[in-house]
Design a protein around this motif. Structure first.
Motif, PDB file in Angstrom:
ATOM      1  N   TYR A 159       7.553   9.842 -10.654  1.00  0.00           N
ATOM      2  CA  TYR A 159       7.905   9.160  -9.400  1.00  0.00           C
ATOM      3  C   TYR A 159       9.296   8.534  -9.504  1.00  0.00           C
ATOM      4  O   TYR A 159       9.617   7.866 -10.472  1.00  0.00           O
ATOM      5  N   ALA A 169      -5.266   2.172 -11.633  1.00  0.00           N
ATOM      6  CA  ALA A 169      -5.754   3.446 -11.092  1.00  0.00           C
ATOM      7  C   ALA A 169      -6.150   4.432 -12.191  1.00  0.00           C
ATOM      8  O   ALA A 169      -6.655   5.522 -11.893  1.00  0.00           O
ATOM      9  N   ASP A 210       0.708   3.875  -3.074  1.00  0.00           N
ATOM     10  CA  ASP A 210       0.443   5.290  -2.800  1.00  0.00           C
ATOM     11  C   ASP A 210       1.564   6.167  -3.341  1.00  0.00           C
ATOM     12  O   ASP A 210       1.318   7.264  -3.860  1.00  0.00           O
ATOM     13  N   CYS A 230       1.389   6.451  -7.208  1.00  0.00           N
ATOM     14  CA  CYS A 230       0.174   7.139  -7.650  1.00  0.00           C
ATOM     15  C   CYS A 230       0.156   8.624  -7.267  1.00  0.00           C
ATOM     16  O   CYS A 230      -0.642   9.398  -7.813  1.00  0.00           O
ATOM     17  N   ARG A 231       1.018   9.012  -6.354  1.00  0.00           N
ATOM     18  CA  ARG A 231       0.947  10.361  -5.803  1.00  0.00           C
ATOM     19  C   ARG A 231       1.547  11.406  -6.740  1.00  0.00           C
ATOM     20  O   ARG A 231       1.068  12.536  -6.820  1.00  0.00           O
ATOM     21  N   ARG A 269       0.829  -1.206   0.000  1.00  0.00           N
ATOM     22  CA  ARG A 269       0.000   0.000   0.000  1.00  0.00           C
ATOM     23  C   ARG A 269       0.866   1.261   0.000  1.00  0.00           C
ATOM     24  O   ARG A 269       0.543   2.242  -0.676  1.00  0.00           O
ATOM     25  N   MET A 270       1.955   1.234   0.751  1.00  0.00           N
ATOM     26  CA  MET A 270       2.869   2.375   0.747  1.00  0.00           C
ATOM     27  C   MET A 270       3.476   2.568  -0.643  1.00  0.00           C
ATOM     28  O   MET A 270       3.604   3.698  -1.126  1.00  0.00           O
TER      29      MET A 270
END
Length: 288
Positions: A170, A227, A162, A165-166, A158-159
């Protein structure tokens, strides 16, 4: 049959309780005092309270138990002593409680990170736990999960998800070349239950991974596709990745050490699951 699940109020622990109940097993959970997550446990589960770091607090929970599933651990911390106290010392306490209560069967949930060429404090603590289990004289089984995905579990994944996707751009340490075999939470839980109940599993160590091998870069692309995002990776040299991770810790990102944060990007985790398939009827589906 009655089993004790340490850390049973966690996400994987609650799912394991449901799986064991479905298999006709009576379940008792050992949880930290005051843990409100016990309210989410399935009906019919008996609850005991204690801290694995405190032998006296956990010893009564082992009475009348046929098998212990030891899940209680800390996964993320910037404090190496916490890993030693809970993961290593707590496992030694669980072993002692099994011995003193006459419990013969112990299933220990370790981590695939114990196979990394250089161990993080977390990996070292889980390997120390494995040593305590193997030297216990009990009928032991060890399972080593890989990266867990889905069903509310898998804090590391999950980290990671995230993170990619942030940001439209990246950074990816090492270009995301490290290979993984991520596992669905539901398949992991079935594998844990089967390993703890199967007589053929005594004295054996199993990797519980998914069927697919993928790089971290490929995993990021799949996460972004699901996503509906179009972000781009920026490969990050290792020296720069480590410098930035250390800097982040110093300015307040203290949930995990720089070593632990980067280990997943640095080392492959693609174990063979043939023995689990044969002994445990373990047939996982693709995680992504």
């Amino acid at each position: 049959m009655k089993v004790l699940v340490t850390g049973g109020a966690g996400v994987v622990g609650r799912a394991l309780c449901r799986e064991l109940l479905n298999r006709g097993v009576c379940v008792r959970v050992l949880s930290l005092p005051g843990d409100t997550l016990v309210q989410s446990l399935p009906s019919g589960v008996e609850i005991a309270y204690g801290n694995v770091a405190d032998y006296g607090s956990i010893r009564p929970a082992f009475d009348g138990v046929d098998c212990v599933f030891h899940l209680a651990a800390i996964l993320l911390s910037n404090d190496a002593e916490a890993f030693e106290k809970i993961n290593a010392g707590g496992t030694r306490n669980v072993v002692s409680a099994c011995q003193d209560a006459g419990v013969r069967r112990l299933l220990y949930v370790s981590s695939i990170s114990v196979t990394y060429p250089v161990l993080t404090p977390y990996g070292a603590s889980k390997l120390a736990g494995e040593a305590a289990v193997k030297d216990s004289g009990l009928e032991w089984t060890i399972v080593r999960p890989t990266l867990v995905i889905g069903d509310g579990g898998g804090v590391e994944f999950r980290m990671f998800a995230d993170f990619v996707c942030r940001f439209p751009l990246y950074p990816m340490p090492g270009g995301g070349a490290a290979k993984k075999r991520p596992v669905r939470s539901v398949d992991l839980v079935k594998g844990i239950a089967a390993a703890g109940l199967a007589r053929d599993a005594v004295g054996k160590t199993y990797a519980l991974a998914g069927p697919e091998v993928m790089t971290m870069a490929e995993m990021a692309r799949r996460v972004l596709r699901q996503a509906g995002l179009r972000h781009w990776m920026v490969p990050l040299p290792w020296w720069l990745a480590r410098m930035l991770a250390v800097f982040k810790n110093r300015i307040g990102g203290r949930r995990v050490s720089a070593e632990q944060a980067l280990a997943g990007f640095l080392y492959d985790a693609v174990p063979d699951i043939e023995n689990a398939e044969k002994d445990l009827d373990y047939h996982p589906e693709p995680a992504l």
